[in-house]
Design a protein around this motif. Structure first.
Motif, PDB file in Angstrom:
ATOM      1  N   GLU A 162       0.812  -1.061  -0.033  1.00  0.00           N
ATOM      2  CA  GLU A 162       0.071   0.108   0.031  1.00  0.00           C
ATOM      3  C   GLU A 162       0.847   1.254  -0.018  1.00  0.00           C
ATOM      4  OE1 GLU A 162      -3.537   2.116   2.773  1.00  0.00           O
ATOM      5  OE2 GLU A 162      -2.898   0.055   3.215  1.00  0.00           O
ATOM      6  N   ARG A 163       1.991   1.186   0.642  1.00  0.00           N
ATOM      7  CA  ARG A 163       2.807   2.373   0.504  1.00  0.00           C
ATOM      8  C   ARG A 163       3.159   2.794  -0.734  1.00  0.00           C
ATOM      9  NH1 ARG A 163       8.911   1.802   3.298  1.00  0.00           N
ATOM     10  NH2 ARG A 163       9.107   3.941   4.454  1.00  0.00           N
ATOM     11  N   LYS A 164       3.893   1.646  -1.545  1.00  0.00           N
ATOM     12  CA  LYS A 164       4.226   1.952  -2.860  1.00  0.00           C
ATOM     13  C   LYS A 164       3.256   2.557  -3.723  1.00  0.00           C
ATOM     14  CE  LYS A 164       6.396  -2.200  -2.896  1.00  0.00           C
ATOM     15  NZ  LYS A 164       7.257  -3.342  -3.580  1.00  0.00           N
ATOM     16  N   ALA A 165       2.153   1.986  -3.567  1.00  0.00           N
ATOM     17  CA  ALA A 165       0.999   2.434  -4.408  1.00  0.00           C
ATOM     18  C   ALA A 165       0.536   3.927  -3.898  1.00  0.00           C
ATOM     19  CB  ALA A 165      -0.204   1.483  -4.219  1.00  0.00           C
ATOM     20  N   ARG A 166       0.629   4.105  -2.756  1.00  0.00           N
ATOM     21  CA  ARG A 166       0.294   5.462  -2.280  1.00  0.00           C
ATOM     22  C   ARG A 166       1.054   6.647  -2.687  1.00  0.00           C
ATOM     23  NH1 ARG A 166      -2.836   7.299   2.141  1.00  0.00           N
ATOM     24  NH2 ARG A 166      -3.903   5.327   1.744  1.00  0.00           N
ATOM     25  N   MET A 167       2.436   6.143  -2.502  1.00  0.00           N
ATOM     26  CA  MET A 167       3.403   7.058  -2.955  1.00  0.00           C
ATOM     27  C   MET A 167       3.390   7.355  -4.483  1.00  0.00           C
ATOM     28  SD  MET A 167       6.450   5.256  -0.732  1.00  0.00           S
ATOM     29  CE  MET A 167       8.118   6.326  -1.398  1.00  0.00           C
ATOM     30  N   ALA A 168       3.060   6.405  -5.337  1.00  0.00           N
ATOM     31  CA  ALA A 168       2.884   6.587  -6.788  1.00  0.00           C
ATOM     32  C   ALA A 168       1.835   7.380  -7.119  1.00  0.00           C
ATOM     33  CB  ALA A 168       2.852   5.076  -7.476  1.00  0.00           C
ATOM     34  N   SER A 169       0.651   7.230  -6.410  1.00  0.00           N
ATOM     35  CA  SER A 169      -0.744   7.974  -6.756  1.00  0.00           C
ATOM     36  C   SER A 169      -0.364   9.551  -6.481  1.00  0.00           C
ATOM     37  CB  SER A 169      -1.575   7.528  -5.913  1.00  0.00           C
ATOM     38  OG  SER A 169      -1.563   7.755  -4.616  1.00  0.00           O
ATOM     39  N   LEU A 170       0.476   9.810  -5.303  1.00  0.00           N
ATOM     40  CA  LEU A 170       0.990  11.012  -5.262  1.00  0.00           C
ATOM     41  C   LEU A 170       1.930  12.038  -5.867  1.00  0.00           C
ATOM     42  CD1 LEU A 170       0.839  10.616  -1.046  1.00  0.00           C
ATOM     43  CD2 LEU A 170      -0.787  11.763  -2.396  1.00  0.00           C
ATOM     44  N   SER A 171       2.621  11.123  -6.963  1.00  0.00           N
ATOM     45  CA  SER A 171       3.671  11.567  -7.530  1.00  0.00           C
ATOM     46  C   SER A 171       3.755  11.626  -8.715  1.00  0.00           C
ATOM     47  CB  SER A 171       4.943  10.768  -7.246  1.00  0.00           C
ATOM     48  OG  SER A 171       5.062  10.520  -5.584  1.00  0.00           O
ATOM     49  N   ASP A 172       4.287  12.921  -9.389  1.00  0.00           N
ATOM     50  CA  ASP A 172       4.365  13.114 -10.990  1.00  0.00           C
ATOM     51  C   ASP A 172       5.530  12.415 -11.476  1.00  0.00           C
ATOM     52  OD1 ASP A 172       1.988  14.864 -10.883  1.00  0.00           O
ATOM     53  OD2 ASP A 172       3.214  16.033  -9.568  1.00  0.00           O
ATOM     54  N   GLY A 173       6.480  11.997 -10.761  1.00  0.00           N
ATOM     55  CA  GLY A 173       7.750  11.287 -10.992  1.00  0.00           C
ATOM     56  C   GLY A 173       8.495  10.633 -10.296  1.00  0.00           C
ATOM     57  N   PHE A 174       9.583   9.999 -10.496  1.00  0.00           N
ATOM     58  CA  PHE A 174      10.333   9.293  -9.569  1.00  0.00           C
ATOM     59  C   PHE A 174      11.767   9.094  -9.684  1.00  0.00           C
ATOM     60  CE2 PHE A 174       6.265   7.409 -10.826  1.00  0.00           C
ATOM     61  CZ  PHE A 174       5.564   7.304  -9.657  1.00  0.00           C
ATOM     62  N   VAL A 175      12.567   9.137  -8.695  1.00  0.00           N
ATOM     63  CA  VAL A 175      14.075   9.308  -8.470  1.00  0.00           C
ATOM     64  C   VAL A 175      14.503   8.421  -7.504  1.00  0.00           C
ATOM     65  CG1 VAL A 175      16.148  10.672  -8.014  1.00  0.00           C
ATOM     66  CG2 VAL A 175      14.234  11.572  -9.324  1.00  0.00           C
ATOM     67  N   ALA A 176      15.343   7.559  -7.943  1.00  0.00           N
ATOM     68  CA  ALA A 176      16.093   6.703  -7.075  1.00  0.00           C
ATOM     69  C   ALA A 176      17.474   7.083  -6.532  1.00  0.00           C
ATOM     70  CB  ALA A 176      16.098   5.023  -7.445  1.00  0.00           C
ATOM     71  N   LEU A 177      17.473   7.230  -5.275  1.00  0.00           N
ATOM     72  CA  LEU A 177      19.012   7.858  -4.734  1.00  0.00           C
ATOM     73  C   LEU A 177      19.836   6.357  -4.505  1.00  0.00           C
ATOM     74  CD1 LEU A 177      18.104  10.959  -2.960  1.00  0.00           C
ATOM     75  CD2 LEU A 177      18.675  10.882  -5.311  1.00  0.00           C
ATOM     76  N   PRO A 178      20.890   6.532  -4.217  1.00  0.00           N
ATOM     77  CA  PRO A 178      21.526   5.230  -3.411  1.00  0.00           C
ATOM     78  C   PRO A 178      21.156   4.762  -2.434  1.00  0.00           C
ATOM     79  CG  PRO A 178      23.434   6.720  -4.280  1.00  0.00           C
ATOM     80  CD  PRO A 178      22.046   7.597  -4.401  1.00  0.00           C
ATOM     81  N   GLY A 179      20.900   3.353  -2.427  1.00  0.00           N
ATOM     82  CA  GLY A 179      20.229   2.774  -1.388  1.00  0.00           C
ATOM     83  C   GLY A 179      20.241   0.970  -1.476  1.00  0.00           C
ATOM     84  N   GLY A 180      19.665   0.413  -0.629  1.00  0.00           N
ATOM     85  CA  GLY A 180      19.749  -1.131  -0.635  1.00  0.00           C
ATOM     86  C   GLY A 180      18.607  -1.696  -1.328  1.00  0.00           C
ATOM     87  N   ALA A 181      18.238  -3.080  -0.734  1.00  0.00           N
ATOM     88  CA  ALA A 181      17.157  -3.815  -1.093  1.00  0.00           C
ATOM     89  C   ALA A 181      15.918  -3.178  -1.518  1.00  0.00           C
ATOM     90  CB  ALA A 181      17.166  -5.212  -0.552  1.00  0.00           C
ATOM     91  N   GLY A 182      15.442  -2.244  -0.381  1.00  0.00           N
ATOM     92  CA  GLY A 182      14.221  -1.542  -0.168  1.00  0.00           C
ATOM     93  C   GLY A 182      14.134  -0.553  -1.425  1.00  0.00           C
ATOM     94  N   THR A 183      15.220   0.043  -1.662  1.00  0.00           N
ATOM     95  CA  THR A 183      15.259   0.973  -2.626  1.00  0.00           C
ATOM     96  C   THR A 183      15.093   0.499  -4.107  1.00  0.00           C
ATOM     97  OG1 THR A 183      16.613   2.475  -1.291  1.00  0.00           O
ATOM     98  CG2 THR A 183      16.638   3.067  -3.694  1.00  0.00           C
TER      99      THR A 183
END
Length: 199
Positions: free
Chosen positions: A88-109
């Motif tokens: 649900e977290r990922k779906a909500r984040m997507a619905s609230l956003s107009d684009g996406f950026v991944a910064l350095p991170g681990g498995a979750g990122t």
């Protein structure tokens, strides 16, 4: 406009990644772009939120109740959405956003990056997806993706649709200019399947 930023619960080694995350937050704030992120106060997630708030940006967090119970939710955000699960977290984040950026991170990122990038390939959204390649962090992954293209498992159009830059300001400008994948490159959904509305 809001950009969803995927980053880590760890700060990484040294100060290279922390400085880059703070720089990205400041660029987004200067550009008048709000931030959606995982809602935590730890690691580079906390650095992102603190730097963006200090620069006057809107910062929206989305965090599962389990992590709130662990007392790592950021207490000073513009908005905090508490949800029931990581899905649900990922779906909500997507619905609230107009684009996406991944910064350095681990498995979750990486999980967040690959899911949202796959959704674009399936035509579930046409929002831009980018990587901030801090100090060559993502070079091994990009080499693998090129290998996947050569091996016939990834279409070149999909690989090229992933926007990569080492400079926050340049990456943000490219995200704003990104042209969605052409319809002919989008994988067809199975018979009877309906896209998820992420707008």
């Amino acid at each position: 406009m809001r950009i969803c930023v995927f980053c880590g619960s760890s700060p990484g080694r040294g100060d290279t990644y922390v400085r880059a995350v703070a720089g990205m937050a400041e660029v987004l704030a200067e550009s008048g772009i709000g931030i959606v992120y995982g809602g935590a106060s730890v690691g580079t997630m906390g650095v992102l939120a603190d730097a963006a708030l200090a620069a006057g940006a809107e910062v929206v967090g989305v965090i599962p109740q389990q992590l709130v119970d662990w007392e790592i939710a950021h207490p000073g955000l513009s908005e905090l959405h508490v949800v029931g699960s990581m899905h649900e977290r990922k779906a909500r984040m997507a619905s609230l956003s107009d684009g996406f950026v991944a910064l350095p991170g681990g498995a979750g990122t990486l999980d967040e990056l690959f899911e949202i990038w796959t959704w674009a390939q399936l035509g579930l959204h046409n929002k831009p997806v980018g990587l901030l390649d801090v100090a060559g962090f993502y070079q091994p992954l990009l080499t693998f993706l090129d290998h996947a293209v050569e091996a016939g498992f990834l279409k070149r159009a999909y690989r090229d649709a992933l926007i990569v830059d080492s400079e926050p300001r340049a990456l943000v400008e490219r995200l704003k200019e990104q042209v969605p994948l052409a319809d002919e490159f989008v994988e067809p959904l199975p018979d009877g399947a309906r896209p998820v509305d992420l707008t």
